[in-house]
Design an enzyme around this catalytic site. Structure first.
Site, PDB file in Angstrom:
ATOM      1  N   LYS A  48       0.831  -1.216   0.000  1.00 55.04           N
ATOM      2  CA  LYS A  48       0.000   0.000   0.000  1.00 55.04           C
ATOM      3  C   LYS A  48       0.863   1.263   0.000  1.00 55.04           C
ATOM      4  O   LYS A  48       0.628   2.188  -0.765  1.00 55.04           O
ATOM      5  CB  LYS A  48      -0.936   0.028   1.214  1.00 55.04           C
ATOM      6  CG  LYS A  48      -2.073  -0.958   1.177  1.00 55.04           C
ATOM      7  CD  LYS A  48      -3.066  -0.726   2.295  1.00 55.04           C
ATOM      8  CE  LYS A  48      -2.447  -0.870   3.673  1.00 55.04           C
ATOM      9  NZ  LYS A  48      -1.981  -2.245   3.955  1.00 55.04           N
ATOM     10  N   ARG A 125      -9.836   1.319   8.437  1.00 57.15           N
ATOM     11  CA  ARG A 125      -9.605  -0.114   8.600  1.00 57.15           C
ATOM     12  C   ARG A 125     -10.858  -0.852   9.055  1.00 57.15           C
ATOM     13  O   ARG A 125     -10.842  -2.083   9.124  1.00 57.15           O
ATOM     14  CB  ARG A 125      -8.469  -0.341   9.598  1.00 57.15           C
ATOM     15  CG  ARG A 125      -7.131   0.200   9.097  1.00 57.15           C
ATOM     16  CD  ARG A 125      -5.992  -0.190   9.994  1.00 57.15           C
ATOM     17  NE  ARG A 125      -4.713   0.287   9.472  1.00 57.15           N
ATOM     18  CZ  ARG A 125      -3.545   0.010  10.002  1.00 57.15           C
ATOM     19  NH1 ARG A 125      -3.483  -0.759  11.085  1.00 57.15           N
ATOM     20  NH2 ARG A 125      -2.425   0.483   9.478  1.00 57.15           N
ATOM     21  N   ARG A 159      11.011  -9.543   3.954  1.00 53.48           N
ATOM     22  CA  ARG A 159      11.287  -8.136   4.260  1.00 53.48           C
ATOM     23  C   ARG A 159      12.560  -7.983   5.092  1.00 53.48           C
ATOM     24  O   ARG A 159      12.780  -8.711   6.055  1.00 53.48           O
ATOM     25  CB  ARG A 159      10.110  -7.511   5.017  1.00 53.48           C
ATOM     26  CG  ARG A 159       8.884  -7.373   4.157  1.00 53.48           C
ATOM     27  CD  ARG A 159       7.820  -6.501   4.788  1.00 53.48           C
ATOM     28  NE  ARG A 159       7.221  -7.086   5.990  1.00 53.48           N
ATOM     29  CZ  ARG A 159       6.058  -6.693   6.491  1.00 53.48           C
ATOM     30  NH1 ARG A 159       5.381  -5.708   5.903  1.00 53.48           N
ATOM     31  NH2 ARG A 159       5.576  -7.264   7.587  1.00 53.48           N
ATOM     32  N   ARG A 203      12.237  -7.978  10.902  1.00 49.26           N
ATOM     33  CA  ARG A 203      11.321  -7.693  11.995  1.00 49.26           C
ATOM     34  C   ARG A 203      11.084  -8.948  12.827  1.00 49.26           C
ATOM     35  O   ARG A 203      10.905 -10.043  12.282  1.00 49.26           O
ATOM     36  CB  ARG A 203       9.983  -7.187  11.444  1.00 49.26           C
ATOM     37  CG  ARG A 203       9.989  -5.733  11.066  1.00 49.26           C
ATOM     38  CD  ARG A 203       8.713  -5.290  10.380  1.00 49.26           C
ATOM     39  NE  ARG A 203       7.488  -5.779  11.014  1.00 49.26           N
ATOM     40  CZ  ARG A 203       6.273  -5.328  10.695  1.00 49.26           C
ATOM     41  NH1 ARG A 203       6.132  -4.399   9.774  1.00 49.26           N
ATOM     42  NH2 ARG A 203       5.219  -5.814  11.299  1.00 49.26           N
ATOM     43  N   ARG A 214      -1.993 -12.133  11.304  1.00 54.49           N
ATOM     44  CA  ARG A 214      -2.281 -10.751  10.904  1.00 54.49           C
ATOM     45  C   ARG A 214      -3.208 -10.728   9.702  1.00 54.49           C
ATOM     46  O   ARG A 214      -4.116  -9.891   9.617  1.00 54.49           O
ATOM     47  CB  ARG A 214      -0.973 -10.009  10.569  1.00 54.49           C
ATOM     48  CG  ARG A 214      -0.150  -9.605  11.769  1.00 54.49           C
ATOM     49  CD  ARG A 214       0.776  -8.436  11.459  1.00 54.49           C
ATOM     50  NE  ARG A 214       1.690  -8.709  10.373  1.00 54.49           N
ATOM     51  CZ  ARG A 214       2.977  -9.017  10.522  1.00 54.49           C
ATOM     52  NH1 ARG A 214       3.491  -9.134  11.734  1.00 54.49           N
ATOM     53  NH2 ARG A 214       3.746  -9.215   9.478  1.00 54.49           N
TER      54      ARG A 214
END
Length: 272
Positions: A48, A125, A159, A203, A214
């Protein structure tokens, strides 16, 4: 829409109506002072931020990342930032009222500087947030970015962040053949330069169980938001099947008719 959902949305609109009228008076003297706004939706890891910033630059919109606004207020220690920090320190979720207030104040500041067209990334959201946003923003289009779940998981696992320069990279090399009528997906890695290799970190919460959790949480909350905009004929679903060089031109082409039509309408509405 179910009766319960309808009542929730009506209550949300009613709760914000009076406050929104006061906010609008600070934006403009026109009957509908809500700024023209586009929103980007999509699951964690879909890109996004990556795509919304590039789309905003291309079409001359001001990009607003709600998370960045919140962090900036907390960092500066403003009155609202202190309220937010108190909520966070207590382990509570930020109430919609505070997030909407930050977005509204950003609208007002940008309006005073001559900007009235925005792209909102990371908000709303929930359907309740979408209903509340309507009171301070004239949402023209909700762009819903999609990516197959197995690819999302792989992307999130790939990531990496450079501790030294602060840039984000992704080491996942993704290829998924076409199947069941869905196109193939080719996403080459975005590898770090040699000078960053020793500074790479991942992370702590980018593990497969956490990522899948998630995504499940997101899907539960996202469905009512998508329904909210679909019922208003404002939802545009866009499936990502490649990397940025392949996807961005395709996304811009899909958005051009809507963006340019809105820009022409806005120009026509300006007083001579």
């Amino acid at each position: 829409m179910s009766l319960a959902r309808s009542r929730v949305l009506q209550a949300a609109r009613g709760a914000w109506q009076l406050q929104a009228a006061r906010w609008q008076s600070g934006l403009s003297s026109s009957p509908d002072a809500r700024p023209e706004t586009f929103v980007f939706l999509g699951p964690p890891g879909v890109g996004k931020g990556t795509y919304s910033t590039r789309v905003a630059d291309y079409f001359g919109l001001q990009h607003i990342a709600s998370g960045d606004l919140v962090r900036d207020e907390m960092r500066k220690g403003t009155e609202i930032g202190k309220e937010m920090e108190e909520c966070v320190n207590k382990g509570n979720l930020l109430p919609d009222s505070l997030i909407l207030r930050v977005i509204r104040e950003h609208f007002m500041k940008a309006h005073s500087e001559g900007t009235d067209r925005f792209l909102l990334d990371g908000f709303p959201r929930t359907a309740e947030q979408a209903a509340a946003l309507e009171q301070i923003a004239d949402v023209k289009l909700a762009v819903n970015l999609g990516l197959r779940e197995e690819v999302l998981v792989e992307k999130c696992l790939g990531r990496r962040l450079c501790r030294k320069c602060g840039k984000n990279y992704n080491v996942a090399d993704i290829y998924l053949p076409a199947s069941n009528g869905r196109p193939e997906i080719v996403m080459p890695p975005l590898n770090p330069p040699a000078e960053c290799l020793q500074h790479m970190e991942q992370r702590a919460d980018d593990t497969e169980p956490v990522i899948r959790r998630r995504l499940e949480v997101y899907k539960t909350a996202a469905q009512p938001v998508e329904q909210f905009y679909e019922e208003r004929d404002q939802l545009l679903n866009f499936e990502i099947t490649g990397g940025i060089p392949q996807t961005l031109p395709r996304l811009l082409d899909v958005l051009k008719p809507s963006m340019e039509a809105q820009q022409s309408a806005s120009s026509a509405a300006q007083p001579a």
